[in-house]
Design a protein around this motif. Structure first.
Motif, PDB file in Angstrom:
ATOM      1  N   SER A   5      -1.477  -4.317 -11.251  1.00 46.76           N
ATOM      2  CA  SER A   5      -0.086  -3.905 -11.103  1.00 46.76           C
ATOM      3  C   SER A   5       0.038  -2.601 -10.305  1.00 46.76           C
ATOM      4  CB  SER A   5       0.560  -3.737 -12.467  1.00 46.76           C
ATOM      5  OG  SER A   5      -0.205  -2.835 -13.229  1.00 46.76           O
ATOM      6  N   ILE A   6      -1.016  -1.782 -10.268  1.00 44.93           N
ATOM      7  CA  ILE A   6      -1.054  -0.578  -9.440  1.00 44.93           C
ATOM      8  C   ILE A   6      -2.150  -0.815  -8.412  1.00 44.93           C
ATOM      9  CG2 ILE A   6      -1.385   1.915  -9.368  1.00 44.93           C
ATOM     10  CD1 ILE A   6      -0.486   2.023 -12.285  1.00 44.93           C
ATOM     11  N   ARG A  27      -7.035   8.082 -13.944  1.00 44.03           N
ATOM     12  CA  ARG A  27      -6.633   8.111 -15.358  1.00 44.03           C
ATOM     13  C   ARG A  27      -5.192   7.630 -15.522  1.00 44.03           C
ATOM     14  NH1 ARG A  27      -6.199  13.340 -19.338  1.00 44.03           N
ATOM     15  NH2 ARG A  27      -5.397  12.186 -21.104  1.00 44.03           N
ATOM     16  N   LEU A  28      -4.314   8.069 -14.616  1.00 41.67           N
ATOM     17  CA  LEU A  28      -2.926   7.600 -14.660  1.00 41.67           C
ATOM     18  C   LEU A  28      -2.867   6.083 -14.476  1.00 41.67           C
ATOM     19  CD1 LEU A  28      -1.049  10.366 -12.674  1.00 41.67           C
ATOM     20  CD2 LEU A  28      -0.648   9.704 -15.043  1.00 41.67           C
ATOM     21  N   ARG A  29      -3.668   5.572 -13.544  1.00 43.78           N
ATOM     22  CA  ARG A  29      -3.705   4.121 -13.329  1.00 43.78           C
ATOM     23  C   ARG A  29      -4.156   3.407 -14.593  1.00 43.78           C
ATOM     24  NH1 ARG A  29      -7.654   1.648  -8.906  1.00 43.78           N
ATOM     25  NH2 ARG A  29      -5.891   1.415  -7.507  1.00 43.78           N
ATOM     26  N   ALA A  30      -5.206   3.934 -15.242  1.00 45.39           N
ATOM     27  CA  ALA A  30      -5.745   3.302 -16.448  1.00 45.39           C
ATOM     28  C   ALA A  30      -4.754   3.336 -17.612  1.00 45.39           C
ATOM     29  CB  ALA A  30      -7.044   3.989 -16.852  1.00 45.39           C
ATOM     30  N   VAL A  43       3.342  -1.633  -8.648  1.00 42.68           N
ATOM     31  CA  VAL A  43       3.332  -0.382  -7.890  1.00 42.68           C
ATOM     32  C   VAL A  43       2.327  -0.558  -6.755  1.00 42.68           C
ATOM     33  CG1 VAL A  43       2.842   2.100  -7.963  1.00 42.68           C
ATOM     34  CG2 VAL A  43       3.904   0.988  -9.929  1.00 42.68           C
ATOM     35  N   LEU A  44       2.801  -0.439  -5.509  1.00 44.06           N
ATOM     36  CA  LEU A  44       1.909  -0.631  -4.372  1.00 44.06           C
ATOM     37  C   LEU A  44       0.974   0.558  -4.180  1.00 44.06           C
ATOM     38  CD1 LEU A  44       4.305  -2.314  -1.808  1.00 44.06           C
ATOM     39  CD2 LEU A  44       2.802  -3.367  -3.502  1.00 44.06           C
ATOM     40  N   THR A  45       1.488   1.792  -4.332  1.00 46.77           N
ATOM     41  CA  THR A  45       0.630   2.971  -4.192  1.00 46.77           C
ATOM     42  C   THR A  45       1.003   4.045  -5.198  1.00 46.77           C
ATOM     43  OG1 THR A  45       1.846   3.170  -2.099  1.00 46.77           O
ATOM     44  CG2 THR A  45      -0.482   3.562  -2.012  1.00 46.77           C
ATOM     45  N   GLY A  94       5.944   3.112  -3.736  1.00 49.69           N
ATOM     46  CA  GLY A  94       5.038   4.211  -4.011  1.00 49.69           C
ATOM     47  C   GLY A  94       5.578   5.150  -5.058  1.00 49.69           C
ATOM     48  N   ILE A  95       4.676   5.655  -5.860  1.00 49.50           N
ATOM     49  CA  ILE A  95       4.996   6.730  -6.793  1.00 49.50           C
ATOM     50  C   ILE A  95       4.177   7.920  -6.335  1.00 49.50           C
ATOM     51  CG2 ILE A  95       4.836   7.565  -9.163  1.00 49.50           C
ATOM     52  CD1 ILE A  95       5.200   4.686 -10.089  1.00 49.50           C
TER      53      ILE A  95
END
Length: 105
Positions: A5-6, A27-30, A43-45, A94-95
């Motif tokens: 998803s990211i 860590r944010l992705r996890a 979320v693409l980026t 993007g975020i």
């Protein structure tokens, strides 16, 4: 663990402590990835926002000579991050998250 998803994370490699910023984005992705997946979002980026701008100026444009819309824009020092929505209520282009103090380089 990578969450589909990211899709991509990008940190600014030519600034000090870039490894720490890369770890923070991982860590944010996890931690955020399972929430994104459960809600059906994408979320693409997930990108580090530079302390002096939005961070896009530090990333290659993939050979494209034109600047992407919003590239190099200066953000206020009170902005911790922002989202660029695609407009389909499910996808974020993007975020951008500020991981360093403003004007720290």
């Amino acid at each position: 663990m990578k969450h589909n998803s990211i899709e991509t994370i990008q940190h600014i490699p030519n600034l000090v402590n870039n490894e720490k910023c890369a770890e923070m984005l991982e860590r944010l992705r996890a931690e955020f990835g399972p929430i994104v997946e459960k809600r059906g979002w994408r979320v693409l980026t997930l990108t580090e926002m530079c302390c002096c701008g939005d961070g896009d100026a530090h990333f290659p444009s993939g050979g494209n000579k034109k600047r992407r819309r919003g590239r190099g824009r200066i953000m206020g020092h009170n902005v911790g991050g922002y989202n660029v929505a695609r407009g389909d209520a499910r996808t974020s282009l993007g975020i951008h998250i500020r991981l360093r103090r403003p004007k720290s380089h």
